[in-house]
Design an enzyme around this catalytic site. Structure first.
Site, PDB file in Angstrom:
ATOM      1  N   SER A 171       1.937  -0.805  -7.164  1.00  0.00           N
ATOM      2  CA  SER A 171       2.613  -1.724  -6.567  1.00  0.00           C
ATOM      3  C   SER A 171       1.692  -2.637  -5.696  1.00  0.00           C
ATOM      4  O   SER A 171       1.986  -3.898  -5.643  1.00  0.00           O
ATOM      5  CB  SER A 171       3.258  -1.082  -5.532  1.00  0.00           C
ATOM      6  OG  SER A 171       4.346  -0.385  -6.237  1.00  0.00           O
ATOM      7  N   ARG A 175      15.628  -4.042 -19.436  1.00  0.00           N
ATOM      8  CA  ARG A 175      16.167  -3.565 -17.784  1.00  0.00           C
ATOM      9  C   ARG A 175      16.881  -4.830 -17.332  1.00  0.00           C
ATOM     10  O   ARG A 175      16.584  -6.214 -17.425  1.00  0.00           O
ATOM     11  CB  ARG A 175      14.818  -3.640 -17.159  1.00  0.00           C
ATOM     12  CG  ARG A 175      14.181  -2.230 -18.142  1.00  0.00           C
ATOM     13  CD  ARG A 175      12.841  -1.877 -17.233  1.00  0.00           C
ATOM     14  NE  ARG A 175      13.073  -1.274 -15.920  1.00  0.00           N
ATOM     15  CZ  ARG A 175      12.117  -0.917 -15.216  1.00  0.00           C
ATOM     16  NH1 ARG A 175      10.988  -1.142 -15.567  1.00  0.00           N
ATOM     17  NH2 ARG A 175      12.426  -0.538 -13.784  1.00  0.00           N
ATOM     18  N   ASP A 230       9.822   6.940  -7.956  1.00  0.00           N
ATOM     19  CA  ASP A 230       9.200   6.949  -9.286  1.00  0.00           C
ATOM     20  C   ASP A 230       8.475   8.619  -9.693  1.00  0.00           C
ATOM     21  O   ASP A 230       7.880   8.805 -10.632  1.00  0.00           O
ATOM     22  CB  ASP A 230       7.830   6.100  -9.313  1.00  0.00           C
ATOM     23  CG  ASP A 230       8.250   4.736  -9.098  1.00  0.00           C
ATOM     24  OD1 ASP A 230       9.248   4.263  -9.674  1.00  0.00           O
ATOM     25  OD2 ASP A 230       7.467   3.859  -8.868  1.00  0.00           O
ATOM     26  N   ARG A 286      15.906   7.894 -16.725  1.00  0.00           N
ATOM     27  CA  ARG A 286      14.995   8.968 -16.464  1.00  0.00           C
ATOM     28  C   ARG A 286      15.942  10.291 -16.244  1.00  0.00           C
ATOM     29  O   ARG A 286      15.458  11.359 -16.495  1.00  0.00           O
ATOM     30  CB  ARG A 286      14.095   8.672 -15.338  1.00  0.00           C
ATOM     31  CG  ARG A 286      12.902   7.747 -15.781  1.00  0.00           C
ATOM     32  CD  ARG A 286      11.917   7.604 -14.528  1.00  0.00           C
ATOM     33  NE  ARG A 286      10.925   6.704 -15.211  1.00  0.00           N
ATOM     34  CZ  ARG A 286      10.038   5.865 -14.353  1.00  0.00           C
ATOM     35  NH1 ARG A 286      10.124   6.086 -12.968  1.00  0.00           N
ATOM     36  NH2 ARG A 286       9.075   5.398 -14.832  1.00  0.00           N
TER      37      ARG A 286
HETATM   38  C1  S3P Z   1       8.192  -0.855  -7.335  1.00  0.00           C
HETATM   39  C2  S3P Z   1       9.528  -0.650  -6.933  1.00  0.00           C
HETATM   40  C3  S3P Z   1      10.260   0.482  -7.373  1.00  0.00           C
HETATM   41  C4  S3P Z   1       9.403   1.319  -8.161  1.00  0.00           C
HETATM   42  C5  S3P Z   1       8.549   0.491  -9.275  1.00  0.00           C
HETATM   43  C6  S3P Z   1       7.733  -0.148  -8.307  1.00  0.00           C
HETATM   44  C7  S3P Z   1       7.346  -2.100  -6.612  1.00  0.00           C
HETATM   45  O1  S3P Z   1      11.283  -0.454  -8.137  1.00  0.00           O
HETATM   46  O2  S3P Z   1      10.114   2.063  -9.154  1.00  0.00           O
HETATM   47  O3  S3P Z   1       7.675   1.332  -9.900  1.00  0.00           O
HETATM   48  O4  S3P Z   1       6.364  -2.207  -6.695  1.00  0.00           O
HETATM   49  O5  S3P Z   1       7.947  -2.864  -5.909  1.00  0.00           O
HETATM   50  P1  S3P Z   1      12.512  -0.623  -7.423  1.00  0.00           P
HETATM   51  O6  S3P Z   1      12.253  -1.721  -6.230  1.00  0.00           O
HETATM   52  O7  S3P Z   1      13.416  -1.419  -8.568  1.00  0.00           O
HETATM   53  O8  S3P Z   1      13.354   0.845  -7.035  1.00  0.00           O
END
Ligand code: S3P
Length: 743
Positions: free
Chosen positions: A324, A424, A617, A648
């Site tokens: 992230s 998605r 995650d 998942r």
């Molecule tokens: C992320 C937010 C999460 C996470 C993804 C990375 C991010 O998704 O599952 O792997 O970097 O902002 P969501 O915000 O859709 O839950």
């Protein structure tokens, strides 16, 4: 069974000779005939067994042939076709191997009155700098491309026969219009040959040439290898493909002129910009050719295979950088004024997709090299229109965050992705962006590709997030940077706040009041240095590995423990794991610590709902831990898991059941019946991971408590977030093989 009786090769040189040898090896014809004016080539071809009969007279051989390959220099094609015309019947199929197609098609039309249906023009993209029949090799065309340029008038049977001929040599056959072929080859083959001839010629004219060549190893040798090619053949190519080569040469001269000016003016920025752009294009192209890298591996298979008896899990490691934060470092670095230096960047496919996107948007980015990236920011108004759709691979974060950022640009663009990303939901970002004034088209059901129309003025809005999603929150805050007035987002539960923290790190004020984050558009970002911690989501696989394997004692160093990401630590502790954090410190606005995990029996729990967004995650791996715990673990309020890289909840439940673990699936969660201290929790199975990296790695961890081997199919996507996972797992005591199989 041979496909034709007599195959005639006209021109017994490298290409003609190699084709005859390869066809013979594949048993394509019963009999091989050759025509060449040169006595030594005919003699060589007979001695080497390239052909059964050879002559210098076309009229002796052509009337007997069923299929004729012309492999003479391009400008000799016309006279050979003229001689052939009265000698062949309408059923004789003719093809050629010339490097230019336009002039040959024109010559054939002049001679036959039209392009004959049985003439199939072609070009093998193969060869060597050596020439003559003695250089011929049966494997010259193996795994090389052959371009055929059929016209609507071409006979389908003739086309099929020529396809079969080239496929029998091991080549991959493609089709292309004649003009396109000549344009593409002018750039990829003809221009480099011209430059190689020119460079060697220029240097060889200098008096001290002997001295120069004595030291001209490395670069000179690599760059000029093709200058040893056949001069007559290449003379003909440049005379034949004049227009297209001139176009390519003019573009090249402009590029050289730019570099000349940069050298003359000591313009370091221009030099590094050109070289970096070239290097990244060349690396991309090498990956494409070698089919490394997930994006090109869709027809390659990597399976994980675990063996029983792995563990204990011991050692000290630092897992790769946070995904992230890596995405955001590129985005904000690109938009900042000044140069941003990043350390610890994740060199996984997802973050690289973001990096490549900003290069496509005209940003100069150096690296990554050992996790270091230097971004030369272009400022808030400095992005340039991309030439092609932006391909984001498997990366949902890239697509959602970029949707916000790009909705505010003056140019149009299109965002696409792989099979998993294309399924998605993107309506969750497109809908609120439209409320801000953006114009975005999606496929049915809000799926990618996203087509974003540029030049739409945005205005700030207040948005109550319908789901706890950091991606949607970040998307809107990024769009808000260009919006008029204030953009504010209220979340139903805390989600990762890396965007807010990093914006502040770049000097952009962000207000946080309870569950609401807001900013005012129109400001600017100032470059800064970023040290990215190890990704807690990647560390999770080894935390769980150590937590479920007796005797384990593992330290994970420099892990990001941002309180919006630490759900996995809290949940594992509630399950009874022995987990200690130490050396807690702050790095670039993000808290980090070392995490030590020692084996201790786990117990099933009801996972507190407030932990769900904080561990969003980490559930695939936590489900494996739950299966090894004493009692039942219950998860609720986790419907978001169904729209990750895979569903998942369902995919993990299917896998756990195949491994002999009982579980019950609910719309928003799952109940997993743990097996506690049972020696082997999991049985042997073959599992699918549905293009989902975290599913693949979670089942690899399950192998530590399995009675037999677990095979996890199609794990190439692990490279999206955790390159080197299997190697690291082995170094810590896991028994995990990764088998690469051709698809
Ligand atoms: C992320 C937010 C999460 C996470 C993804 C990375 C991010 O998704 O599952 O792997 O970097 O902002 P969501 O915000 O859709 O839950």
């Amino acid at each position: 069974m041979a496909q034709v009786r007599n195959l005639l090769v006209v021109g017994l040189g490298l290409i003609g000779g190699s084709l005859a040898l390869a066809a013979r090896r594949a048993g394509f014809a019963e009999h091989y005939l050759g025509v060449d004016l040169a006595q030594d080539e005919r003699q060589g071809a007979l001695t080497l067994g390239v052909v059964d009969e050879a002559s210098d007279k076309l009229e002796e051989m052509a009337p007997r042939a069923d299929l004729i390959l012309l492999a003479v220099p391009v400008l000799s094609m016309e006279s050979v076709l003229r001689q052939l015309q009265p000698l062949v019947s309408a059923s004789t199929v003719i093809t050629d191997a010339g490097s230019c197609k336009g002039v040959i098609a024109e010559a054939a039309t002049r001679i036959f009155g039209q392009l004959p249906p049985q003439l199939v023009l072609g070009h093998p993209i193969a060869g060597k700098e050596t020439s003559g029949v003695t250089a011929a090799e049966a494997q010259l065309f193996q795994q090389r491309k052959v371009i055929l340029t059929p016209e609507p008038s071409t006979s389908p049977q003739a086309l099929q026969l020529v396809r079969d001929l080239w496929q029998a040599t091991g080549a991959e056959v493609l089709e292309m219009p004649i003009d396109q072929h000549d344009e593409v080859l002018a750039r990829t083959s003809h221009l480099p040959h011209l430059l190689a001839f020119s460079l060697v010629d220029t240097l060889a004219r200098r008096d001290e040439r002997l001295e120069i060549f004595r030291y001209a190893a490395g670069g000179f040798r690599d760059f000029t290898r093709v200058a040893a090619s056949d001069p007559i053949m290449w003379r003909d190519i440049f005379l034949a493909n004049r227009e297209a080569t001139l176009g390519a040469l003019d573009e090249f001269l402009l590029g050289v002129q730019r570099l000349r000016t940069a050298v003359a003016e000591s313009d370091a920025e221009e030099l590094v910009g050109t070289f970096t752009h070239a290097k990244s294009a060349r690396d991309y192209f090498t990956a494409l050719l070698n089919e490394t890298g997930y994006q090109t591996m869709e027809n390659q298979k990597i399976n994980f295979v675990t063996q029983p008896g792995g563990g204990p899990v011991t050692g000290r490691v630092r897992v790769p950088g946070d995904k992230s934060i890596s995405h955001r470092s590129i985005m904000l670095g690109a938009l900042a004024e000044g140069t941003t230096r990043v350390k610890g960047f994740l060199e996984g496919e997802d973050a690289l997709a973001t990096l490549q996107t900003f290069r496509d948007l005209g940003v100069l980015i150096e690296g990554p090299h050992n996790g270091e990236v230097t971004i030369h920011g272009v400022g808030m108004q400095g992005l340039k229109a991309p030439q092609d759709p932006l391909y984001l691979g498997n990366s949902g974060t890239s697509m959602r965050l970029l949707a916000g950022l790009l909705a505010a640009q003056p140019f149009d663009c299109e965002l696409t992705g792989d099979a998993s990303l294309s399924k998605r939901p993107m309506g969750r970002v497109a809908d609120p962006l439209r409320l801000m004034g953006a114009e975005i088209a999606t496929e049915e059901g809000g799926r990618p590709p996203l087509k974003i129309a540029g030049g739409q003025p945005l205005k700030g809005i207040h948005y109550d997030l319908p789901m706890a999603s950091a991606q949607v929150k970040s998307c809107l805050l990024l769009a808000g940077l260009w919006a008029e007035g204030e953009t504010s987002v209220t979340e139903p539960a805390p989600t990762r706040d890396h965007t807010e923290r990093m914006l502040q790190g770049f000097g952009y004020p962000v207000k946080k009041e309870g569950a609401t984050a807001s900013l005012v558009g129109g400001g600017k970002l100032t470059a800064t240095d970023i040290d990215i911690p190890a990704d807690i989501s990647s560390a999770t696989f080894f935390m769980v590995a150590a937590a479920i394997t007796p005797g384990s004692d593992l330290v994970l160093e420099h892990v990001g423990i941002n309180p919006t990401r630490d759900g996995v630590i809290n949940i594992l502790r509630l399950m009874g794991a022995d987990l200690e954090t130490s050396h807690q410190r702050e790095v670039g606005g993000e808290p980090v610590a070392d995490i030590r995990v020692r084996y201790q029996p786990l117990k099933g729990i009801d996972i507190p709902e407030d932990q769900v967004p904080l561990a969003i995650d980490e559930f695939p791996a936590l489900f494996v831990a739950a299966a090894c715990a004493q009692g039942t673990t219950r998860l609720r309020g986790a419907e978001e898991l169904r729209v990750k890289e895979s569903d998942r909840i369902q995919v993990m439940a299917d896998g756990l059941q195949a491994l002999g673990v009982n579980c019950e699936v609910l719309e928003d969660g799952i109940d997993i019946q743990g097996k506690g201290e049972a020696e082997a929790v999991f049985s042997s199975a073959i599992l699918a991971c549905h293009h989902d990296h975290r599913i693949a790695m979670s089942f690899a961890v399950a192998g530590l408590r399995a009675s037999g081997s677990i095979t996890i199919e199609d794990c190439a996507t692990v490279n999206t977030s955790f390159p080197g996972f299997a190697e690291l797992a082995r170094s810590l005591g896991m028994k995990l093989d990764s088998d690469q199989l051709a698809g």
